[in-house]
Enzyme design. Sequence first.
Site, PDB file in Angstrom:
ATOM      1  N   ASP A  76       0.984  -1.419   0.257  1.00  0.00           N
ATOM      2  CA  ASP A  76      -0.022  -0.352   0.339  1.00  0.00           C
ATOM      3  C   ASP A  76       0.815   1.484  -0.409  1.00  0.00           C
ATOM      4  O   ASP A  76       1.387   1.858   0.843  1.00  0.00           O
ATOM      5  CB  ASP A  76      -1.048  -0.425   1.471  1.00  0.00           C
ATOM      6  CG  ASP A  76      -1.904   1.027   1.556  1.00  0.00           C
ATOM      7  OD1 ASP A  76      -1.819   1.712   0.562  1.00  0.00           O
ATOM      8  OD2 ASP A  76      -2.322   1.557   2.292  1.00  0.00           O
ATOM      9  N   ASP A 136      -2.064   6.035  -4.922  1.00  0.00           N
ATOM     10  CA  ASP A 136      -2.063   4.868  -3.815  1.00  0.00           C
ATOM     11  C   ASP A 136      -2.387   3.457  -4.045  1.00  0.00           C
ATOM     12  O   ASP A 136      -3.651   3.219  -4.646  1.00  0.00           O
ATOM     13  CB  ASP A 136      -3.107   5.411  -3.265  1.00  0.00           C
ATOM     14  CG  ASP A 136      -3.733   4.720  -1.457  1.00  0.00           C
ATOM     15  OD1 ASP A 136      -2.856   3.830  -1.405  1.00  0.00           O
ATOM     16  OD2 ASP A 136      -4.225   5.259  -0.772  1.00  0.00           O
TER      17      ASP A 136
END
Length: 449
Positions: free
Chosen positions: A123, A303
């Site tokens: 992530d 992201d």
Amino acid sequence: MKSTVALSLLSGALALPAANPAPQTVSFGKRNMLTRPNGEANVAGILASLNHTLHKYNLKPLPYYAPVAVLQAELFSVDVEKRQANLPLIDQTQLGTEDVAYYGSITIGGGDGKAQKFNVIFDTGSADAWVPGPSCTKARGCTHTTKYDQGGRDLGTKTSIQYGSGSTEGENYVDDLTIAGLTSKSQTLISVTTAAGFTQVDADGLVGMGFSSIAQDNGTTVFENLIAQGTVQADEFSFYLGRVSEKTGRNSQLTLGGRDSTKYKGNFVTVPVSSQTYWQVALDGVKVGGKKVAGTAGQAAIDTGTTILLAPTAVAKAVFDAIPGSIGLNLAGEHIYLYPCNTAVTNIPKITFAGQDLAINPLDFKLGSLSAADVDNLALGDRALAAQIREQMARAGLCIAGFAGGDLTGIDDLYIVGDTFIKNWYSVFSYSAANGKPAVLFAPNIGQS
Ligand SMILES: *[C@@H]1O[C@H](CO)[C@@H](O)[C@H](O)[C@H]1NC(C)=O
Ligand SMILES: *[C@@H]1O[C@H](CO)[C@@H](O)[C@H](O)[C@H]1NC(C)=O
């Protein structure tokens, strides 16, 4: 490290880049719950995914609506069974054709010969490594069965992350963490005791790839440790996120310490990092029909751990005002948009980074077509809204966009640019490509852009 190690994950496919021996690669499994095999949107899954993003960025969650909650419970229980039954052989098309999350395996510990394997999301929108600890039961928000054996060193401190809708808490440990044969020694990690907002995710935990400055446990991220420990050849990592719908899902891959030249083509656009927190860069604007939509300049966090693209609400409204026949749904202040499924490709938004217009692929912009049976669910029981959607549907079939609106607290004009965009662009996260400073670089993905 001289050899290339590629891990085969849930997709069952090996990714062995032939030419370039040094970077290490991880291929991803993925999970599909946004679109049904017939192309219709899976509304309950989409709302859960959006709710997950809202949670991650501490925004107000969507309201509760019982029929949707029932559908979501079914969706996740089915997923968990499948995962446990078919771990090495998951067929990415079983639940649908969309790509909601990408995860791969790591091991923790192993000095004692007892390394534990976890599936984690890599992530770029956070900076902690966390896995479920022994006390994190289902009731405490950990749905998966593998728990950290706490074989590392207990730091005796705790990390607690407060969200509007709950908190994630855990104990801080130091242990060796290995990805594709590369070991980050003495890695800080969080052995989670209570988790909020992770139940919709079909991975055990998370490895944050953002900058250490935003680590909640005040530790150094796995990749920054790999650089500091001299384990990687280059100070960059790269993602190729495939699409199940085009059978490229099984090629999904994270490369540590370089780029995989078999996964991209053409030149890279280099976008300097503007804040070393998230991988945050300047976003020049959004174009629809070849024209810049006024008021769309801002900042973007690139992201990989977010499924969709979330834009400031004023931006999202302006963008969809430029796409004829669109309607916005105001669900708890977060705006989901519907647009005519037959919208011309030229009216699908392009994002301008470093002066270059980079397309969102229409396949990714569309989460799915809205079926008449799902209108009430999407409107979360709001009858007036449902009537408005039906009226518009009578004119043209409506699709749910992977581009939503939401205002983040703390940073004005911040977009969260998730997989909706990244699937179209091979993405390199470099600590030095902008004249010695960090940058994100994008080049067309092979087979997808
Ligand atoms: C969103 O999340 C909240 C808080 O976890 C939950 O109560 C609600 O039912 C969810 N709503 C939808 C539509 O998923
Ligand atoms: C991290 O640092 C902040 C600020 O110094 C402190 O308040 C917090 O308790 C620290 N967290 C951990 C887990 O050590």
